[in-house]
Design a protein around this motif. Sequence first.
Motif, PDB file in Angstrom:
ATOM      1  N   GLY A  50       0.741  -1.200   0.144  1.00 16.53           N
ATOM      2  CA  GLY A  50       0.098  -0.162  -0.030  1.00 16.53           C
ATOM      3  C   GLY A  50       0.896   1.502   0.007  1.00 16.53           C
ATOM      4  N   ARG A  51       2.093   1.162   0.214  1.00 18.72           N
ATOM      5  CA  ARG A  51       3.002   2.397   0.094  1.00 18.72           C
ATOM      6  C   ARG A  51       3.431   2.454  -1.464  1.00 18.72           C
ATOM      7  NH1 ARG A  51       7.536   3.005   4.082  1.00 18.72           N
ATOM      8  NH2 ARG A  51       7.430   5.155   3.448  1.00 18.72           N
ATOM      9  N   PRO A  52       3.689   3.542  -1.830  1.00 18.91           N
ATOM     10  CA  PRO A  52       4.361   3.880  -3.187  1.00 18.91           C
ATOM     11  C   PRO A  52       5.766   3.473  -3.078  1.00 18.91           C
ATOM     12  CG  PRO A  52       3.072   5.920  -2.801  1.00 18.91           C
ATOM     13  CD  PRO A  52       2.912   5.017  -1.521  1.00 18.91           C
ATOM     14  N   THR A  53       6.383   2.660  -4.041  1.00 19.14           N
ATOM     15  CA  THR A  53       7.786   2.449  -4.005  1.00 19.14           C
ATOM     16  C   THR A  53       8.626   3.778  -3.773  1.00 19.14           C
ATOM     17  OG1 THR A  53       7.629   2.181  -6.519  1.00 19.14           O
ATOM     18  CG2 THR A  53       7.688   0.288  -5.030  1.00 19.14           C
ATOM     19  N   ARG A  54       8.307   4.538  -4.541  1.00 18.12           N
ATOM     20  CA  ARG A  54       9.277   5.972  -4.338  1.00 18.12           C
ATOM     21  C   ARG A  54       9.181   6.383  -2.977  1.00 18.12           C
ATOM     22  NH1 ARG A  54       5.778  10.610  -4.265  1.00 18.12           N
ATOM     23  NH2 ARG A  54       3.573   9.807  -4.983  1.00 18.12           N
ATOM     24  N   GLU A  55       8.142   6.301  -2.111  1.00 20.63           N
ATOM     25  CA  GLU A  55       8.388   7.011  -0.834  1.00 20.63           C
ATOM     26  C   GLU A  55       9.262   6.105  -0.042  1.00 20.63           C
ATOM     27  OE1 GLU A  55       4.535   7.669   0.889  1.00 20.63           O
ATOM     28  OE2 GLU A  55       3.870   9.244  -0.433  1.00 20.63           O
ATOM     29  N   ILE A  56       9.113   4.668  -0.240  1.00 22.98           N
ATOM     30  CA  ILE A  56       9.854   3.790   0.592  1.00 22.98           C
ATOM     31  C   ILE A  56      11.274   4.089   0.236  1.00 22.98           C
ATOM     32  CG2 ILE A  56      10.475   1.393   0.821  1.00 22.98           C
ATOM     33  CD1 ILE A  56       7.605   0.494  -0.228  1.00 22.98           C
ATOM     34  N   VAL A  57      11.714   4.570  -0.835  1.00 19.39           N
ATOM     35  CA  VAL A  57      13.282   4.867  -1.344  1.00 19.39           C
ATOM     36  C   VAL A  57      13.393   6.205  -0.803  1.00 19.39           C
ATOM     37  CG1 VAL A  57      14.699   5.395  -3.167  1.00 19.39           C
ATOM     38  CG2 VAL A  57      13.171   3.731  -3.496  1.00 19.39           C
ATOM     39  N   LEU A  58      12.577   7.208  -0.857  1.00 19.11           N
ATOM     40  CA  LEU A  58      12.800   8.388  -0.022  1.00 19.11           C
ATOM     41  C   LEU A  58      13.200   8.397   1.494  1.00 19.11           C
ATOM     42  CD1 LEU A  58      10.318  10.775  -2.117  1.00 19.11           C
ATOM     43  CD2 LEU A  58      12.498  11.429  -1.768  1.00 19.11           C
ATOM     44  N   GLU A  59      12.387   7.516   1.916  1.00 14.99           N
ATOM     45  CA  GLU A  59      12.518   7.522   3.380  1.00 14.99           C
ATOM     46  C   GLU A  59      13.969   6.943   3.755  1.00 14.99           C
ATOM     47  OE1 GLU A  59       9.789   7.733   5.316  1.00 14.99           O
ATOM     48  OE2 GLU A  59      11.013   7.234   7.258  1.00 14.99           O
ATOM     49  N   LEU A  60      14.402   5.933   2.721  1.00 13.38           N
ATOM     50  CA  LEU A  60      15.681   5.402   3.004  1.00 13.38           C
ATOM     51  C   LEU A  60      17.130   6.696   2.433  1.00 13.38           C
ATOM     52  CD1 LEU A  60      15.408   2.016   1.202  1.00 13.38           C
ATOM     53  CD2 LEU A  60      16.255   2.243   3.544  1.00 13.38           C
ATOM     54  N   ALA A  61      16.254   7.465   1.606  1.00  8.54           N
ATOM     55  CA  ALA A  61      17.575   8.521   1.073  1.00  8.54           C
ATOM     56  C   ALA A  61      17.724   9.551   2.365  1.00  8.54           C
ATOM     57  CB  ALA A  61      16.624   8.928  -0.023  1.00  8.54           C
ATOM     58  N   LYS A  62      16.741   9.733   3.358  1.00  7.26           N
ATOM     59  CA  LYS A  62      16.843  10.504   4.524  1.00  7.26           C
ATOM     60  C   LYS A  62      17.965   9.902   5.249  1.00  7.26           C
ATOM     61  CE  LYS A  62      11.958  12.109   4.660  1.00  7.26           C
ATOM     62  NZ  LYS A  62      10.829  11.649   5.207  1.00  7.26           N
ATOM     63  N   ARG A  63      18.028   8.745   5.314  1.00  3.77           N
ATOM     64  CA  ARG A  63      18.915   8.093   6.194  1.00  3.77           C
ATOM     65  C   ARG A  63      20.410   7.858   5.616  1.00  3.77           C
ATOM     66  NH1 ARG A  63      17.022   3.164   8.269  1.00  3.77           N
ATOM     67  NH2 ARG A  63      15.076   3.374   7.031  1.00  3.77           N
ATOM     68  N   TYR A  64      20.421   7.660   4.390  1.00  2.91           N
ATOM     69  CA  TYR A  64      21.671   7.178   3.604  1.00  2.91           C
ATOM     70  C   TYR A  64      21.926   8.206   2.537  1.00  2.91           C
ATOM     71  CZ  TYR A  64      20.728   2.825   5.997  1.00  2.91           C
ATOM     72  OH  TYR A  64      20.875   1.857   7.152  1.00  2.91           O
ATOM     73  N   PRO A  65      22.950   8.961   2.958  1.00  2.00           N
ATOM     74  CA  PRO A  65      23.165  10.120   2.008  1.00  2.00           C
ATOM     75  C   PRO A  65      23.916   9.610   0.442  1.00  2.00           C
ATOM     76  CG  PRO A  65      24.769  10.055   3.706  1.00  2.00           C
ATOM     77  CD  PRO A  65      23.624   9.213   3.922  1.00  2.00           C
ATOM     78  N   GLN A  66      24.221   8.514   0.621  1.00  2.00           N
ATOM     79  CA  GLN A  66      24.964   7.858  -0.538  1.00  2.00           C
ATOM     80  C   GLN A  66      23.765   7.173  -1.666  1.00  2.00           C
ATOM     81  OE1 GLN A  66      24.699   6.136   2.063  1.00  2.00           O
ATOM     82  NE2 GLN A  66      25.392   3.888   1.893  1.00  2.00           N
ATOM     83  N   LEU A  67      22.602   7.370  -1.232  1.00  2.00           N
ATOM     84  CA  LEU A  67      21.227   6.940  -1.892  1.00  2.00           C
ATOM     85  C   LEU A  67      21.094   8.054  -3.046  1.00  2.00           C
ATOM     86  CD1 LEU A  67      19.222   4.833  -2.782  1.00  2.00           C
ATOM     87  CD2 LEU A  67      17.908   5.674  -0.764  1.00  2.00           C
TER      88      LEU A  67
END
Length: 345
Positions: free
Chosen positions: A238-255
């Motif tokens: 139920g969550r957009p894939t782009r949001e899941i990636v954005l969430e990770l991007a907040k924590r990992y600057p090399q994303l």
Amino acid sequence: MKVLGVLLSLVLSWSVYANEGLLNEKSVIDHHLHVACFGYQSKCYLGSRARENWRFWFYQKIFDFSESEAKRHGDGYIFDKLAARIKKSKYLKKAVVLAMDQVYTKEGVVDKDHTEFYVPNEFVAEHARRLPEFEFAASVHPYRPDALEALVTAREMGAVYVKLLPAIQRFFINDSSLKDYYHKLVELDLPLLIHVDDESSFSQESQQFSEPAHLEFPLSLGVTVIVAHAASNGERDGRPTREIVLELAKRYPQLIADVSALTIFTTRKGHLQQIVNSWSADRLFYGSDFPLTTNLLSSPWYYLFTLGFQKTWEIAQISNLWDRDIALKRALGLPVTVFHQSLVP
Ligand SMILES: [Zn+2]
């Protein structure tokens, strides 16, 4: 009213040219480009599923490279044809060509039945060495028995990064046995370009492998991850894939992410604007996903109501595929800085 209209169109056309003026000629790198090959003077092959699928005809058409041409000139001829088109582009300097490894089972055996396209590293590296319009991105299946040595070899052959497509190459990104593989990427300073949203370019896909949350594993080990298409297409639980990636991007600057394919009307309409609005521009990189930039899938006319007639018409007049793709993405709001950012020398 008429005067106002003229003034408005003057302001609009000025802003259009002002924007174009900021983009330097021959400055853009396409970070995401595919080639077609059939096995003539190369070790490429197409699986039976790919040959029997309707896309076989379609791809020859949009790659502008047919099997009969390959038979006559060898598979490497596609690089010459593409180089001629890149030379004619006003903005594109060069493109990173993506190899595509065979599918391997967890036991390390080649799975020819599931392999649709095999584009070997040696084939791409050879032609990228020959022509200045190209850089080489390797593909090394993590289940290859010689995966770690193959990464070293790819680096030696000039690979600028490694591309994997889990939904097609059939492995789980968070499989703990991939730890050494990810460590090797870090050691060799090779970023990983990876596809983690819904895939629909092949005759069969296994979307369960395409899980954006699983990226946390390579990221936690320090791998630089380039998410293809910024994972714009799909949902997981139920969550957009782009949001899941954005969430990770907040924590990992090399994303980071590429903006390839984001104008494809059938599957990604409106996605470019969403990505522009949610990502920091300094973490986005230009990519086309050639040959999917074909007018049939990514024509500016699909954006008529967003861009208005005059702008759409202007873009539609651009004959060079990359110049058109760049103009369309600019017009849809992609900042000019994104086009000047590069992951290659
Ligand atoms: Zn692609």
